[in-house]
Design an enzyme around this catalytic site. Structure first.
Site, PDB file in Angstrom:
ATOM      1  CG  ASP A 197      36.119  40.073  46.493  1.00  0.00           C
ATOM      2  OD1 ASP A 197      37.090  39.772  45.783  1.00  0.00           O
ATOM      3  OD2 ASP A 197      35.553  39.256  47.244  1.00  0.00           O
TER       4      ASP A 197
ATOM      5  CG  HIS B 232      36.322  37.339  52.054  1.00  0.00           C
ATOM      6  ND1 HIS B 232      35.448  38.190  51.431  1.00  0.00           N
ATOM      7  CD2 HIS B 232      37.156  36.889  51.062  1.00  0.00           C
ATOM      8  CE1 HIS B 232      35.722  38.241  50.129  1.00  0.00           C
ATOM      9  NE2 HIS B 232      36.753  37.473  49.890  1.00  0.00           N
TER      10      HIS B 232
HETATM   11 ZN   LIG Z   1      39.081  38.505  46.602  1.00  0.00          ZN
END
Ligand SMILES: [Zn+2]
Length: 465
Positions: free
Chosen positions: A325, A274
């Site tokens: 994800d 991220h």
């Molecule tokens: Zn994750």
């Protein structure tokens, strides 16, 4: 016997080339790139198709495929990441080992159909629902690995350390299945590394301290040193949420990237997943360390996490790789285009990531989806070249989404316009797993998954709690 594959166009070194073929050896590796006329007794002809190296998905939580569509209501799953997490925990709490396998097969099937040939599975479901370890504490990790082997995708199981709920927080019951002690984590990961070495070409292990929230700094130091002794890649969620940064600031007086940078923990083997809420100084720290950023735009926009400053990140020399994800969507090309599209919306400009370091945007984004991912997962194979594993896919040049191209614009056409329907064949390690857009086990995988879905959500009424 080796096999010669002759596509209409072959993607080599950033360009599509006609008149080339690849020869694949019995070991699944590319022996040579040759002229299409080269002699061979064993030929596959793919006229009308372009052949490209497979995508690398560096950040997957396969079980979260179960919550797709289940968290799109404010009334049922709240307004932010933290309430979304409650829906995710609902699914995590219920799965038995067989269901973990069935759901992982579903996620991996979809990845293969999207041209993904390697998955980095960030795995944190460790124990039985009551928190007790299974007789084999790696049972669930092995179920996920078995699922990958069943569908034929290459896997790097990033075994996750999850030691606490957070700074001065009591254990969250929703995280019961994630917790291990530091000693148990190291012993169990060691055992998994030993067993995976028997399948060295298709199964690899990495180390994933979940986040600075879940792994205190002193434990993190020990885990990183342990992983580095064994040359295992290190992945960690970092700076996805402002609240996560604030908690870290409160505990340590620094935000996560700055904290780890100052502690000397970042390095070329480190991938920050991220890295959305980071400062220019933190970008410089990641760049100096040679770390990778694992960006997950389809999930980040679904969760409202924020937007990665990919322009500043790429200008600093940091490599970006992509992950699916939460499996809100499984489409690496969508991740690739969103990396730029989000910035276009913010800055009201076009093609923000073009000509950074003189690289064209399409090649840049394609590298993020392929070779940067391989590097992040410490895998050698990263492109169609002699000696590399033959991980590849084809696209149908007559698919409605990309039909009609001029020399030089095919890659941007694929990156920005192609639908997944154009992906026709997928091979991993030279083995053709998807033919004509279908996987041999597809119907069975979908049936089993549908049963699991019904079982998991049966007691949830119209939606999640
Ligand atoms: Zn994750």
């Amino acid at each position: 016997m080796s096999i010669l594959i002759r596509p209409e166009l072959l993607y080599l070194d950033g360009a599509f080339r006609p008149g080339r073929a690849i020869r694949i050896g019995e070991d699944g590796r590319i022996e040579a790139i040759v002229a299409s006329e080269a002699a061979s007794d064993n030929v596959i002809d793919w006229p009308g198709k372009a052949l490209l190296p497979g995508f690398v998905n560096i950040h997957s939580h396969s079980f979260q495929r179960l919550i797709r569509g289940k968290a799109e209501s404010r009334a049922l799953s709240g307004r932010d990441f933290w309430s979304w997490r409650g829906t995710m925990y609902h699914a995590a709490a219920r799965l038995d080992p067989q269901q973990v396998y069935d759901v992982a097969r579903m996620a991996f099937l979809e990845m293969l159909l999207a041209g993904t040939t390697t998955v980095g599975e960030f795995h944190y479901l460790h124990t039985a629902p009551d928190g007790r370890p299974y007789d084999d504490p790696n049972l669930l990790a092995k179920q996920v690995i078995a699922a990958a082997q069943s569908v034929g995708i290459r896997i790097v199981l990033l075994r996750c350390a999850y030691l606490r709920s957070g700074f001065r927080l009591p254990p969250d019951p929703g995280q019961t299945r994630f917790f291990e002690t530091q000693d148990a984590f190291l012993a169990n990961t060691e055992a998994l590394v030993r067993e995976a070495s028997a399948q060295a070409n298709s199964v690899h292990i990495g180390v994933a301290p979940h986040s600075i929230r879940a792994v205190p700094l002193n434990d993190l130091r020990e885990i990183a040193a342990w992983a580095r002794e064994r040359r295992l890649p290190l992945h960690m969620h970092m700076a996805e949420q402002v609240a996560e940064n604030e908690a870290c600031l409160q505990e340590y007086g620094a935000t996560p990237v700055a904290l780890l940078g100052e502690a000397g923990l970042l390095g070329p083997d480190w991938t920050a997943i991220h890295a959305i809420h980071i400062t220019p100084e933190e970008i410089a720290m990641l760049a100096d360390a040679g770390a990778t950023i694992g960006s997950c735009p389809t999930t980040e926009r679904n969760l409202g996490d924020g937007i990665l400053a990919a322009d500043a990140v790429l200008r600093s020399g940091i490599r970006i790789a992509f992950g699916s994800d939460s499996q809100a969507q499984i489409d690496p090309l969508e991740d690739a285009r969103e990396l730029d599209y989000h910035l276009r919306l913010v800055h009201q400009q076009r093609v923000m990531l073009d000509q950074i370091g003189e690289q064209g945007i399409a090649v840049r984004l394609f590298d993020c989806a392929t070779r940067n991912g391989a590097r992040s997962l410490a895998l050698p194979g990263e492109a169609l070249q002699p000696g590399a594993c033959a991980d590849l896919f084809t696209v149908d040049l007559r698919d409605v989404s990309i039909a009609g191209h001029s020399a030089g614009d095919l890659l941007p056409l694929i990156i920005f316009g192609m639908n997944r329907t154009a992906i026709r064949d997928v091979a991993v390690n030279g083995r053709l797993i998807v033919r004509d857009a279908k996987h041999a086990l597809q119907d069975d995988i979908i049936s089993r998954y549908s049963e699991v879905h019904a079982e998991v959500w049966r007691d949830a009424g119209a939606g999640p709690r």
